[in-house]
Design a protein around this motif. Structure first.
Motif: not given
Length: 998
Positions: A200-211
């Motif tokens: 869930y932390q990885d997903y949130e970070q990727r979704n914020k940074t378009k990665t």
């Protein structure tokens, strides 16, 4: 009986000759709609996710049986989808699990099969991944992953041809993702991979940074050949909220008659456009993917497609009003192709996606160990399968049909709710039954092959049948208990001469003669007392014969057991056995010393050759399973998926123990009783540097109403500096750092389970000059929670469900009590610079163990050896030590007496692991065919469904300006001085060939 019937029906339909199909009209990337450059292009992917067993068995899911457990009928899903695709040529659908599609295909008429071929050739029905199942990624071994995909690929190629060749990995449901699987997919020729779960932390970070999408550099050894475009799906693998149109969904259909009161087109269209704009915020191009479907959906495909047809039509109609959303039916392949053409540069990733958590207290690390007995049985079954394939090929018995049930059962067992241990108990029982049935059928091939190879051509005497003793792990082999004479034939499935230690439970003492007729020195050892109390053990054997032997590469030795006579007792090996109880003892041979104190505690291990001393303690502990109600993250229970201990410090199982040390000239052991239900035997053998730990755990005591997670912990003074190392699916090693993630700022919520990783074959810690490696006999979970420490979770018994679908606690029982699990660890003390030579070779030998078969005979050794070979090898010389024969499978024998063989060879060392064995290896494949001459060799992709020369993967550019383009592996021409049958293998390289032999 119905299950066995299904397995027997039309076995040749998978392994048989290919069907001819019409030339493709447009399939693959040529059939793709790439959208509009000035629009937000929404790729609608209609799909169903069909678990190959979970809450119901694979056949119950296929037929739609036991719908009181879960309403699911895969045969109806495929029926309905095909009908809907025929009705509208714009529609598309993808299908993944060949275990189900094979079952369905076998029941279709010629007309229906022709219809399906047309849909495939037109690119409207696309097979994604194409394995027998969507395999788990944590508990699976790379050999089994390759085999289960090869089985599915062979079916697709034979039935449909090139248009059905999968190009995309589709791992939407597994609970964490392995770097090694991505590497294998790249080597299979895949262009990309999509999955649905990330921390869930990885997903949130990727979704914020378009990665959310990246290029995964999936190997430290294979460079660009292992690079794989990888995408994280935006909604798991379901549709966006409000757009589930399946029978079991609660969302409103599109009601498009304005004359009726419930007309809802405007709000549905606006909601969809908003959902598309919300989704694209996390993605880097003007292309996004929406998965329309979920678990066992599309049983009424018309309901889904009718609403999707309307959605596409009405959303696109808004373009004249200024909408930028362009929506159309697509597939993961076409979505990937559109991304490839978008001209974007992509970020990269080099680590993996373990461990996975869906909230702060929900770490899916329990399944790394769940159903430990099933995990071991799957590994054993694969061992039998590889040996049976080899023997079938070397003997020319040519009985692939009898091998298919085990191949199919192993394919099913790789599913992410099978070997993972996250299924209901009755489904786990079904997996085990299928594997056992497959072993029984495969043993028919082993028996026929050994009979052919063991019989001397000039004296074709009838051969007494061989049999397996599957309970040798609990010192039981009932057929030989009262036998006057019997033989033991040991087959070595590796390409190297190997030392093997035999341990056979007996009720009498025997003289053992080797293949040359010489008497072998044996030890007659008492079976540990704890073994006698294992529930279900029926043997009366109280002792076991133990001896050392050397086995030929890809060959067997036969050992002859006959009762000792008075005359022979004069020359028998009188065992100088020293037994001490509750006293300090030392086990020592030429290479290693293991020291215990008088309380039964392991104190120290010394590598005598290298003068490496490691003070080490070892004990069994338990974590209390968290008994939550799962209502919120903080109340998450420990269950089949989740490992969540109540306290972060484990409790000892006992403060006292009993130790008995047994010492002979060639074998030494410490038998240690921990408590009433935990014991172990720590052993060393003559001239071996490996320390064997055989543990027995269970029935786990739950009389106190506490679920328990049992660990073995090895504590040393090694200054590991938070670092530890685990393997990925039995191949490459990844560095782990406690309380750290390489790609996001990790927030610690679960200090123990958040630092657990899959251990498929090994884990180690190291410092300058010293390394402790622990090898395992199955997949387990573990980590290094403190510096200098390794802990491994070996058995679990929980009393609460973790509310993730399985609906029952992990409370395995057998014989009216808790399940007993026995397993082994092997400890190696070495320098880091030379550790790979030990752990790589030992791990391969453990995975490809020698196969023991027995035969009851009446003849003497002299009579027996006159009629039968007592030793045999398929090769005249061993292959290089850093080379492993991964696959040796006879495909067919032609009318011209040409044998066609599928052969995979691999270099199983990594770059820079060893000064000698990390160098490239030369292999002459003619070595494997001493009875014939290679007439043709075709190099294939790893999945064996495409010639390597025809592979053209999509190319990607990374954010640092590098291209994923790699040079193709050149066949035979690495050096002009090499023979035509000689190849070069670089570290971690697997090469696959279809070889014709006259």
């Amino acid at each position: 009986m119905y299950i066995i019937t299904v397995l027997l029906v039309v076995l040749a339909t998978c392994y048989g000759a290919p069907h001819k199909s019409k030339e493709p009209v447009a399939c693959g990337y040529d059939s793709c709609n790439l959208g509009q450059a000035d629009k937000l292009n929404v790729h609608i992917v209609a799909h169903t996710h069909d678990d190959v067993g979970w809450l119901k068995t694979v056949d119950q899911y296929f037929y739609g049986a036991r719908n009181n457990i879960q309403h699911a009928g895969v045969q109806y899903i495929i029926d309905s989808v095909i009908q809907s695709l025929v009705q509208n040529p714009d529609r598309r659908f993808i299908y993944v699990e060949m275990a189900f599609f094979w079952r369905w295909w076998n029941q279709q008429t010629d007309d229906m099969q022709a219809t399906v071929k047309g849909l495939v050739n037109d690119g409207r029905l696309e097979f994604i991944s194409g394995g027998w199942c969507m395999n788990d990624e944590a508990a699976t071994h790379y050999n089994s992953i390759i085999d289960q995909h090869t089985l599915g690929f062979e079916f697709l190629k034979n039935r449909f041809g090139e248009c059905a060749r999968p190009k995309i990995g589709w791992q939407i449901d597994p609970f964490g993702h392995s770097r090694e699987l991505a590497s294998l997919f790249a080597q299979m020729g895949f262009d990309g991979l999509f999955f649905g779960r990330a921390d869930y932390q990885d997903y949130e970070q990727r979704n914020k940074t378009k990665t959310m999408e990246m290029v995964w550099k999936a190997s430290d050894n294979l460079d660009r050949k292992s690079w794989l475009f990888t995408g994280l799906l935006p909604n798991g693998y379901g549709p966006p909220g409000g757009f589930c149109f399946d029978t079991f969904c609660g969302d409103q259909p599109i009601m498009d008659d304005p004359r009726l009161h419930d007309y809802n087109v405007p709000e549905k269209v606006n909601a969809f456009i908003n959902a598309a704009h919300d989704e694209v915020r996390g993605f880097a191009t003007n292309h996004i993917i929406m998965t329309m479907g979920s678990d066992f959906q599309f049983e009424n495909a018309n309901e889904w497609f009718k609403n999707l047809d309307k959605l596409i039509r009405y959303v696109n109609a808004q373009q004249v009003n200024g909408s930028d959303v362009n929506v159309f039916y697509s597939t993961p392949s076409c979505y990937l192709y559109a991304l490839n053409k978008a001209g974007h540069t992509w970020t990269t990733k080099t680590d993996d996606f373990f461990p996975y958590a869906h909230h702060p207290h929900g770490f899916w690390t329990g399944y790394f160990t769940s159903r430990a007995a099933l995990k071991r049985f799957e590994r054993y079954s694969n061992n039998i399968f590889q040996a049976a394939r080899q023997l079938n090929a070397f003997s020319g018995v040519n009985d692939r049909d009898s091998l298919f049930p085990l191949h199919e059962a192993l394919g099913v067992a790789q599913h992410h709710d099978a070997v993972s241990g996250t299924e209901k108990q009755q489904v786990a029982d079904d997996y085990a039954m299928r594997l056992q049935y497959g072993i029984d059928r495969a043993f028919e091939v082993i028996n026929a092959s050994i009979a052919k190879l063991i019989t001397k051509p000039e004296k074709p005497a009838p051969m007494t049948p061989q049999f397996l003793c599957p309970y040798l792990n609990i010192s039981e082999c009932l057929p030989i208990e009262k036998a006057e004479r019997f033989t033991l034939t040991l087959y070595n499935p590796t390409v190297h001469v190997r030392t093997h230690f035999v341990r056979i439970p007996v009720t009498n003492d025997y003289t053992v003669k080797g293949p040359d007729g010489q008497i072998i020195m044996t030890n007659l050892l008492k079976i540990p007392q704890a073994t006698f109390s294992i529930p279900g053990r029926k043997s009366f054997a109280e002792v076991q014969l133990e001896f050392r032997t050397v086995l030929p590469a890809l060959g067997f030795n036969t050992y002859f057991f006959e009762p000792k006579s008075d005359q022979e007792s004069l020359i028998k090996n009188i065992v100088n056995e020293k037994i001490s109880t509750n006293a300090a003892c030392i086990l020592q041979n030429q290479k290693v010393r293991v020291e215990f104190d008088e309380a039964g505690n392991l104190k120290q291990i010394t590598n005598l050759e290298k003068s490496i001393v490691v003070p080490i303690t070892q004990d069994f502990f338990y974590y209390q399973s968290f008994p939550g109600n799962n209502s919120r993250s903080e109340f998450q229970a420990s269950g089949a998926y989740i490992f969540r201990p109540v306290a972060q410090t484990p409790s000892p199982l006992s403060t006292t123990r009993k130790i008995t040390c047994v010492q002979t000239d060639t074998y030494q052991s410490a038998q240690i009783i921990i408590n009433d239900w935990v014991s172990q035997q720590i052993s060393i053998h003559d001239a071996q540097s490996v320390v064997e730990v055989e543990w027995t755990v269970g029935p786990i005591d739950i009389k106190d109403s506490v679920g328990k997670e049992i660990i073995v912990r090895y504590d040393t003074d090694i200054k590991s500096d938070k670092k530890y190392y685990t393997d990925a699916n039995g191949r490459e090693i990844l560095e782990r750092v406690r309380d750290f993630r390489p790609t996001w700022n990790y927030t610690i919520a679960e200090p123990v389970s958040g630092n657990y990783y899959p251990i498929n074959s090994r884990i180690y810690i190291k410092e300058a000059g010293r390394q402790l490696t622990v090898l395992t006999d199955r997949s387990e979970g573990g980590g290094s929670i403190n510096d200098g420490s390794i802990e491994i979770l070996v058995h679990r018994r929980t009393l609460y469900d973790d509310s993730l679908g399985v609906g029952e606690p992990l409370n395995e029982t057998a014989y009216d009590t808790g399940l007993v699990v026995r397993g082994r660890h092997w400890l190696i003390i070495e320098t880091p610079e030379k550790s790979a030579l030990s752990h790589r070779v030992v791990a391969q030998d453990l995975y490809m163990a020698a196969i023991p078969t027995f035969s009851l005979i009446k003849s003497t050794y002299e009579e027996y050896s006159q009629n039968y070979r007592t030793t045999w090898s398929a090769v005249t010389e061993s292959l290089p030590l850093n080379v492993h024969l991964l696959t040796f499978d006879l495909q067919e024998i032609t009318a011209e007496n040409i044998g066609k063989y599928l052969v995979r060879v691999e270099h199983y060392f990594e770059n820079n692991e060893d000064t000698d064995y990390s160098k490239p290896a030369l292999v002459d494949l003619q070595t494997l065919f001493t009875q014939g001459k290679i007439t043709d060799m075709v190099e294939l992709t790893l999945g064996a469904n495409l010639e390597l020369k025809d592979l053209n993967r999509l190319q990607w550019t990374t954010a640092d300006g590098k291209s994923s383009k790699s040079s193709k592996s050149s066949l035979f021409k690495e050096s002009n001085s090499l023979k035509a049958t000689t190849i070069i293998l670089n570290p971690m390289e697997i090469k696959t060939f279809l070889i014709s032999v006259q």
